[in-house]
Design a protein around this motif. Sequence first.
Motif, short mmCIF file in Angstrom:
data_model
loop_
_atom_site.label_atom_id
_atom_site.label_comp_id
_atom_site.label_asym_id
_atom_site.label_seq_id
_atom_site.Cartn_x
_atom_site.Cartn_y
_atom_site.Cartn_z
N GLN A 237 0.84 -1.20 0.00
CA GLN A 237 0.00 0.00 0.00
C GLN A 237 0.87 1.25 0.00
OE1 GLN A 237 -2.93 0.17 3.11
NE2 GLN A 237 -3.46 -1.98 2.92
N VAL A 238 0.37 2.29 -0.66
CA VAL A 238 1.00 3.61 -0.65
C VAL A 238 -0.06 4.60 -0.19
CG1 VAL A 238 2.06 5.42 -2.03
CG2 VAL A 238 2.58 3.03 -2.52
N GLY B 229 4.73 4.65 -12.62
CA GLY B 229 5.94 3.86 -12.48
C GLY B 229 7.11 4.54 -13.16
N ARG B 230 8.26 4.51 -12.51
CA ARG B 230 9.48 5.05 -13.11
C ARG B 230 10.32 3.87 -13.61
NH1 ARG B 230 13.01 7.38 -9.65
NH2 ARG B 230 11.95 6.84 -7.74
N VAL C 131 0.09 -2.42 -4.83
CA VAL C 131 1.18 -1.81 -5.58
C VAL C 131 2.42 -2.69 -5.45
CG1 VAL C 131 2.59 0.27 -5.88
CG2 VAL C 131 0.24 0.46 -5.02
N PRO C 132 3.00 -3.17 -6.55
CA PRO C 132 4.21 -3.99 -6.45
C PRO C 132 5.43 -3.16 -6.10
CG PRO C 132 3.64 -3.63 -8.74
CD PRO C 132 2.51 -3.04 -7.93
N ALA C 133 6.47 -3.82 -5.63
CA ALA C 133 7.71 -3.14 -5.31
C ALA C 133 8.27 -2.46 -6.55
CB ALA C 133 8.72 -4.12 -4.74
N GLY C 134 8.92 -1.31 -6.34
CA GLY C 134 9.49 -0.57 -7.46
C GLY C 134 9.61 0.90 -7.14
N SER C 135 9.99 1.67 -8.15
CA SER C 135 10.15 3.12 -8.01
C SER C 135 9.01 3.82 -8.72
CB SER C 135 11.49 3.57 -8.60
OG SER C 135 12.57 2.99 -7.90
N TYR C 136 8.43 4.83 -8.08
CA TYR C 136 7.24 5.50 -8.59
C TYR C 136 7.36 7.00 -8.40
CZ TYR C 136 5.30 0.80 -8.30
OH TYR C 136 5.08 -0.55 -8.44
N THR C 137 6.52 7.71 -9.16
CA THR C 137 6.33 9.14 -8.99
C THR C 137 4.88 9.37 -8.58
OG1 THR C 137 7.99 9.71 -10.65
CG2 THR C 137 6.38 11.40 -10.09
N LEU C 138 4.67 10.14 -7.52
CA LEU C 138 3.34 10.53 -7.06
C LEU C 138 3.13 12.00 -7.39
CD1 LEU C 138 2.75 9.00 -3.51
CD2 LEU C 138 1.23 8.79 -5.46
N GLU D 147 9.00 11.49 -5.33
CA GLU D 147 9.45 10.18 -5.77
C GLU D 147 9.33 9.19 -4.61
OE1 GLU D 147 10.07 9.97 -8.87
OE2 GLU D 147 10.14 12.12 -9.26
N VAL D 148 8.88 7.98 -4.92
CA VAL D 148 8.64 6.96 -3.90
C VAL D 148 9.28 5.65 -4.33
CG1 VAL D 148 6.90 5.66 -2.62
CG2 VAL D 148 6.45 8.04 -3.26
N THR D 149 9.94 4.97 -3.42
CA THR D 149 10.49 3.65 -3.69
C THR D 149 9.91 2.65 -2.69
OG1 THR D 149 12.57 4.53 -4.56
CG2 THR D 149 12.58 2.25 -3.81
N ILE D 150 9.35 1.58 -3.21
CA ILE D 150 8.79 0.50 -2.38
C ILE D 150 9.73 -0.69 -2.47
CG2 ILE D 150 6.81 -0.99 -1.96
CD1 ILE D 150 5.11 1.02 -3.51
N GLU D 151 10.15 -1.20 -1.32
CA GLU D 151 11.03 -2.36 -1.31
C GLU D 151 10.32 -3.60 -0.79
OE1 GLU D 151 14.53 -1.11 0.76
OE2 GLU D 151 15.30 0.02 -0.98
N ASN D 152 10.07 -3.67 0.50
CA ASN D 152 9.41 -4.85 1.05
C ASN D 152 8.41 -4.51 2.15
OD1 ASN D 152 11.16 -4.09 3.05
ND2 ASN D 152 12.39 -5.95 3.03
N ALA D 153 7.86 -3.29 2.11
CA ALA D 153 6.90 -2.88 3.13
C ALA D 153 6.01 -1.78 2.58
CB ALA D 153 7.63 -2.37 4.39
#
Length: 276
Positions: free
Chosen positions: A157-158, A179-180, A210-217, A257-263
Amino acid sequence: MEPSTMQRFEVSAGQALDGLTVVMRRGGVFTGRVLESIGQPLANAGVTALLKRLTSIDWPAGPTWSGAPLLMPSGQSQTNDLGEFRIFGLSAGEYVLVANPRSGFGGAAPSSSVETMMTSTYFSGTADVSAARPVAVQAGETVSDLTIRLVTVRAFQVSGVVVDERGAPVEGAMVMLMGRRGTNSLLALSMGPEGMSPSDAGGRFTFGGVPAGSYTLRASAGGGFFATSDDFIIDGSGTPREGPARRTPTPEPGTIEVTIENANVSDLKLVMPRSY
Protein backbone atom coordinates in the motif's frame (compact mmCIF):
# COMPACT_ATOMS: atom_id res chain seq x y z
CA MET A 1 11.34 1.09 -47.68
CA GLU A 2 14.91 0.59 -48.90
CA PRO A 3 16.57 3.84 -50.04
CA SER A 4 17.54 2.19 -53.36
CA THR A 5 13.86 1.72 -54.23
CA MET A 6 12.84 5.32 -53.60
CA GLN A 7 11.98 7.50 -56.61
CA ARG A 8 12.18 11.30 -56.68
CA PHE A 9 9.72 13.48 -58.58
CA GLU A 10 9.95 17.14 -59.53
CA VAL A 11 6.69 19.08 -59.82
CA SER A 12 6.34 22.55 -61.29
CA ALA A 13 3.68 25.06 -60.28
CA GLY A 14 0.34 24.05 -61.81
CA GLN A 15 1.64 20.67 -62.98
CA ALA A 16 -0.24 17.44 -62.24
CA LEU A 17 1.39 14.01 -62.12
CA ASP A 18 -0.99 11.17 -62.98
CA GLY A 19 -0.68 7.41 -62.98
CA LEU A 20 1.56 7.12 -59.93
CA THR A 21 1.39 3.79 -58.12
CA VAL A 22 2.44 3.41 -54.50
CA VAL A 23 2.97 -0.17 -53.31
CA MET A 24 2.39 -0.57 -49.58
CA ARG A 25 4.44 -3.18 -47.79
CA ARG A 26 2.54 -5.35 -45.33
CA GLY A 27 3.69 -4.94 -41.78
CA GLY A 28 4.73 -7.69 -39.42
CA VAL A 29 2.27 -9.34 -37.02
CA PHE A 30 2.54 -10.81 -33.53
CA THR A 31 -0.19 -13.13 -32.25
CA GLY A 32 -0.44 -15.08 -29.04
CA ARG A 33 -2.12 -15.41 -25.67
CA VAL A 34 -1.86 -13.92 -22.21
CA LEU A 35 -2.39 -16.31 -19.30
CA GLU A 36 -2.94 -15.74 -15.62
CA SER A 37 -0.25 -17.07 -13.31
CA ILE A 38 -2.38 -20.21 -12.80
CA GLY A 39 -2.54 -20.82 -16.55
CA GLN A 40 -6.04 -19.56 -17.34
CA PRO A 41 -6.61 -17.14 -20.29
CA LEU A 42 -6.81 -13.48 -19.23
CA ALA A 43 -9.28 -11.17 -20.99
CA ASN A 44 -8.83 -7.40 -21.39
CA ALA A 45 -5.09 -7.44 -20.78
CA GLY A 46 -3.10 -4.82 -22.66
CA VAL A 47 -0.21 -6.05 -24.80
CA THR A 48 2.40 -3.64 -26.22
CA ALA A 49 5.14 -4.25 -28.77
CA LEU A 50 8.21 -2.18 -27.84
CA LEU A 51 10.69 -1.61 -30.65
CA LYS A 52 14.25 -2.57 -29.70
CA ARG A 53 15.89 -2.37 -33.13
CA LEU A 54 14.80 -1.94 -36.73
CA THR A 55 16.45 -4.23 -39.27
CA SER A 56 18.84 -2.75 -41.82
CA ILE A 57 16.40 -3.27 -44.69
CA ASP A 58 14.05 -0.73 -43.11
CA TRP A 59 16.69 1.72 -41.89
CA PRO A 60 19.58 3.09 -43.96
CA ALA A 61 23.10 2.64 -42.61
CA GLY A 62 24.59 5.64 -40.87
CA PRO A 63 26.40 6.79 -37.73
CA THR A 64 25.60 5.13 -34.44
CA TRP A 65 24.48 7.53 -31.72
CA SER A 66 25.91 7.07 -28.21
CA GLY A 67 22.74 7.86 -26.23
CA ALA A 68 21.21 5.20 -23.99
CA PRO A 69 18.95 2.74 -25.87
CA LEU A 70 15.18 3.11 -25.47
CA LEU A 71 12.24 0.77 -26.02
CA MET A 72 9.78 2.57 -28.30
CA PRO A 73 6.05 1.64 -28.17
CA SER A 74 5.11 0.60 -31.71
CA GLY A 75 1.86 -1.35 -31.49
CA GLN A 76 -0.81 -2.32 -28.96
CA SER A 77 -3.63 -4.81 -28.58
CA GLN A 78 -6.14 -5.96 -25.98
CA THR A 79 -6.82 -9.62 -25.31
CA ASN A 80 -10.21 -11.13 -26.08
CA ASP A 81 -12.17 -13.54 -23.89
CA LEU A 82 -9.77 -16.35 -24.86
CA GLY A 83 -6.75 -14.30 -23.83
CA GLU A 84 -5.72 -13.88 -27.47
CA PHE A 85 -3.97 -10.79 -28.86
CA ARG A 86 -2.91 -9.62 -32.33
CA ILE A 87 -0.54 -6.70 -33.01
CA PHE A 88 -0.12 -5.78 -36.67
CA GLY A 89 1.46 -3.19 -38.96
CA LEU A 90 4.95 -3.50 -37.46
CA SER A 91 8.16 -2.56 -39.23
CA ALA A 92 10.72 -5.32 -39.59
CA GLY A 93 12.84 -5.50 -36.46
CA GLU A 94 13.27 -6.83 -32.94
CA TYR A 95 10.62 -6.13 -30.33
CA VAL A 96 10.01 -6.67 -26.63
CA LEU A 97 6.44 -7.70 -25.78
CA VAL A 98 4.86 -6.70 -22.48
CA ALA A 99 1.45 -7.68 -21.08
CA ASN A 100 -0.25 -5.48 -18.52
CA PRO A 101 -3.11 -7.01 -16.48
CA ARG A 102 -4.53 -3.68 -15.20
CA SER A 103 -6.31 -5.66 -12.51
CA GLY A 104 -7.13 -3.69 -9.41
CA PHE A 105 -3.98 -1.56 -9.38
CA GLY A 106 -4.63 1.73 -7.68
CA GLY A 107 -8.01 0.61 -6.32
CA ALA A 108 -9.27 0.57 -2.76
CA ALA A 109 -6.74 -0.58 -0.19
CA PRO A 110 -6.99 -4.29 0.68
CA SER A 111 -7.83 -5.37 4.21
CA SER A 112 -4.50 -7.15 4.71
CA SER A 113 -1.21 -5.29 4.83
CA VAL A 114 0.42 -7.50 2.18
CA GLU A 115 -1.14 -9.37 -0.72
CA THR A 116 -0.05 -10.85 -4.04
CA MET A 117 -1.01 -9.63 -7.49
CA MET A 118 -0.30 -10.22 -11.16
CA THR A 119 2.08 -7.63 -12.53
CA SER A 120 3.23 -6.38 -15.94
CA THR A 121 5.15 -9.23 -17.54
CA TYR A 122 7.55 -9.31 -20.47
CA PHE A 123 7.83 -12.18 -22.94
CA SER A 124 8.59 -14.91 -22.20
CA GLY A 125 7.65 -14.62 -18.53
CA THR A 126 9.61 -12.10 -16.48
CA ALA A 127 8.80 -8.89 -14.62
CA ASP A 128 12.33 -7.60 -15.31
CA VAL A 129 12.59 -5.73 -18.61
CA SER A 130 16.34 -6.41 -18.79
CA ALA A 131 15.59 -10.16 -18.81
CA ALA A 132 12.94 -9.93 -21.56
CA ARG A 133 13.45 -12.08 -24.66
CA PRO A 134 13.25 -10.02 -27.88
CA VAL A 135 11.16 -11.34 -30.77
CA ALA A 136 12.08 -10.64 -34.41
CA VAL A 137 9.56 -10.11 -37.20
CA GLN A 138 9.94 -9.39 -40.92
CA ALA A 139 7.68 -7.33 -43.16
CA GLY A 140 4.62 -9.40 -44.04
CA GLU A 141 5.53 -12.12 -41.53
CA THR A 142 3.25 -13.39 -38.78
CA VAL A 143 4.96 -14.63 -35.63
CA SER A 144 2.37 -16.68 -33.77
CA ASP A 145 1.91 -18.83 -30.65
CA LEU A 146 3.56 -16.28 -28.35
CA THR A 147 2.49 -16.96 -24.77
CA ILE A 148 2.96 -14.56 -21.88
CA ARG A 149 2.16 -16.05 -18.47
CA LEU A 150 1.80 -13.24 -15.96
CA VAL A 151 4.10 -13.19 -12.96
CA THR A 152 2.67 -12.94 -9.44
CA VAL A 153 4.49 -10.68 -6.99
CA ARG A 154 3.98 -9.27 -3.50
CA ALA A 155 2.01 -6.04 -3.38
CA PHE A 156 1.86 -3.18 -0.91
CA GLN A 157 0.00 0.00 0.00
CA VAL A 158 1.00 3.61 -0.65
CA SER A 159 -0.79 6.26 1.39
CA GLY A 160 -0.46 9.85 2.46
CA VAL A 161 -2.10 13.25 2.51
CA VAL A 162 -2.42 16.21 0.14
CA VAL A 163 -2.00 19.66 1.74
CA ASP A 164 -1.63 23.21 0.51
CA GLU A 165 1.38 25.42 1.23
CA ARG A 166 -0.16 26.41 4.58
CA GLY A 167 -0.51 22.76 5.65
CA ALA A 168 -4.31 22.59 5.29
CA PRO A 169 -5.69 19.34 3.80
CA VAL A 170 -6.88 19.49 0.19
CA GLU A 171 -10.06 17.61 -0.66
CA GLY A 172 -10.74 16.32 -4.17
CA ALA A 173 -7.18 16.55 -5.49
CA MET A 174 -6.43 13.90 -8.11
CA VAL A 175 -3.43 11.84 -7.03
CA MET A 176 -1.66 9.85 -9.73
CA LEU A 177 0.90 7.07 -9.33
CA MET A 178 3.31 6.59 -12.24
CA GLY A 179 5.94 3.86 -12.48
CA ARG A 180 9.48 5.05 -13.11
CA ARG A 181 11.24 2.68 -15.54
CA GLY A 182 14.80 3.89 -15.43
CA THR A 183 15.47 6.63 -17.97
CA ASN A 184 12.93 5.24 -20.43
CA SER A 185 9.93 7.54 -20.09
CA LEU A 186 8.72 6.31 -23.51
CA LEU A 187 8.09 2.97 -21.82
CA ALA A 188 6.54 4.58 -18.74
CA LEU A 189 4.29 6.74 -20.92
CA SER A 190 3.08 3.71 -22.89
CA MET A 191 2.08 1.95 -19.68
CA GLY A 192 0.14 4.99 -18.47
CA PRO A 193 -0.55 5.99 -14.84
CA GLU A 194 -0.49 2.95 -12.57
CA GLY A 195 -3.24 4.36 -10.39
CA MET A 196 -5.46 7.40 -9.86
CA SER A 197 -7.41 8.33 -6.75
CA PRO A 198 -9.02 11.51 -5.37
CA SER A 199 -8.09 12.76 -1.91
CA ASP A 200 -10.86 12.60 0.70
CA ALA A 201 -12.18 15.34 2.98
CA GLY A 202 -9.06 15.06 5.12
CA GLY A 203 -6.76 15.20 2.09
CA ARG A 204 -5.92 11.51 2.50
CA PHE A 205 -5.30 9.02 -0.33
CA THR A 206 -4.45 5.32 -0.47
CA PHE A 207 -3.35 3.03 -3.30
CA GLY A 208 -3.70 -0.70 -2.74
CA GLY A 209 -2.05 -3.58 -4.57
CA VAL A 210 1.18 -1.81 -5.58
CA PRO A 211 4.21 -3.99 -6.45
CA ALA A 212 7.71 -3.14 -5.31
CA GLY A 213 9.49 -0.57 -7.46
CA SER A 214 10.15 3.12 -8.01
CA TYR A 215 7.24 5.50 -8.59
CA THR A 216 6.33 9.14 -8.99
CA LEU A 217 3.34 10.53 -7.06
CA ARG A 218 1.66 13.70 -8.22
CA ALA A 219 -1.33 15.65 -6.94
CA SER A 220 -3.19 18.05 -9.21
CA ALA A 221 -6.49 19.90 -9.25
CA GLY A 222 -7.40 19.10 -12.86
CA GLY A 223 -6.60 15.39 -12.85
CA GLY A 224 -4.40 15.66 -15.95
CA PHE A 225 -1.81 13.05 -16.83
CA PHE A 226 1.90 13.40 -16.25
CA ALA A 227 3.58 15.75 -18.72
CA THR A 228 6.51 13.60 -19.81
CA SER A 229 8.34 13.20 -23.06
CA ASP A 230 11.57 11.87 -24.53
CA ASP A 231 13.84 13.52 -27.03
CA PHE A 232 14.92 10.46 -28.99
CA ILE A 233 16.43 9.41 -32.30
CA ILE A 234 16.74 6.16 -34.23
CA ASP A 235 20.43 5.72 -35.02
CA GLY A 236 22.11 4.16 -38.03
CA SER A 237 21.77 0.67 -36.55
CA GLY A 238 17.99 1.11 -36.23
CA THR A 239 18.11 1.40 -32.43
CA PRO A 240 15.93 4.02 -30.63
CA ARG A 241 18.19 6.06 -28.35
CA GLU A 242 18.10 9.11 -26.13
CA GLY A 243 18.54 12.25 -28.19
CA PRO A 244 21.43 14.69 -27.70
CA ALA A 245 19.20 17.33 -26.07
CA ARG A 246 17.49 15.04 -23.59
CA ARG A 247 17.38 16.43 -20.05
CA THR A 248 16.12 15.15 -16.75
CA PRO A 249 12.77 16.93 -16.24
CA THR A 250 12.34 19.24 -13.27
CA PRO A 251 9.76 17.79 -10.84
CA GLU A 252 6.48 19.66 -10.96
CA PRO A 253 4.92 21.14 -7.78
CA GLY A 254 2.99 18.52 -5.82
CA THR A 255 5.29 15.72 -7.04
CA ILE A 256 7.46 13.34 -5.02
CA GLU A 257 9.45 10.18 -5.77
CA VAL A 258 8.64 6.96 -3.90
CA THR A 259 10.49 3.65 -3.69
CA ILE A 260 8.79 0.50 -2.38
CA GLU A 261 11.03 -2.36 -1.31
CA ASN A 262 9.41 -4.85 1.05
CA ALA A 263 6.90 -2.88 3.13
CA ASN A 264 3.98 -0.48 2.85
CA VAL A 265 4.81 3.20 2.41
CA SER A 266 2.70 5.61 4.47
CA ASP A 267 2.59 9.17 5.84
CA LEU A 268 3.58 10.71 2.50
CA LYS A 269 2.86 14.42 2.08
CA LEU A 270 2.11 16.05 -1.26
CA VAL A 271 2.19 19.84 -1.13
CA MET A 272 0.07 21.57 -3.79
CA PRO A 273 0.80 25.20 -4.68
CA ARG A 274 -1.83 27.81 -3.83
CA SER A 275 -2.58 28.31 -7.52
CA TYR A 276 -4.68 25.12 -7.59
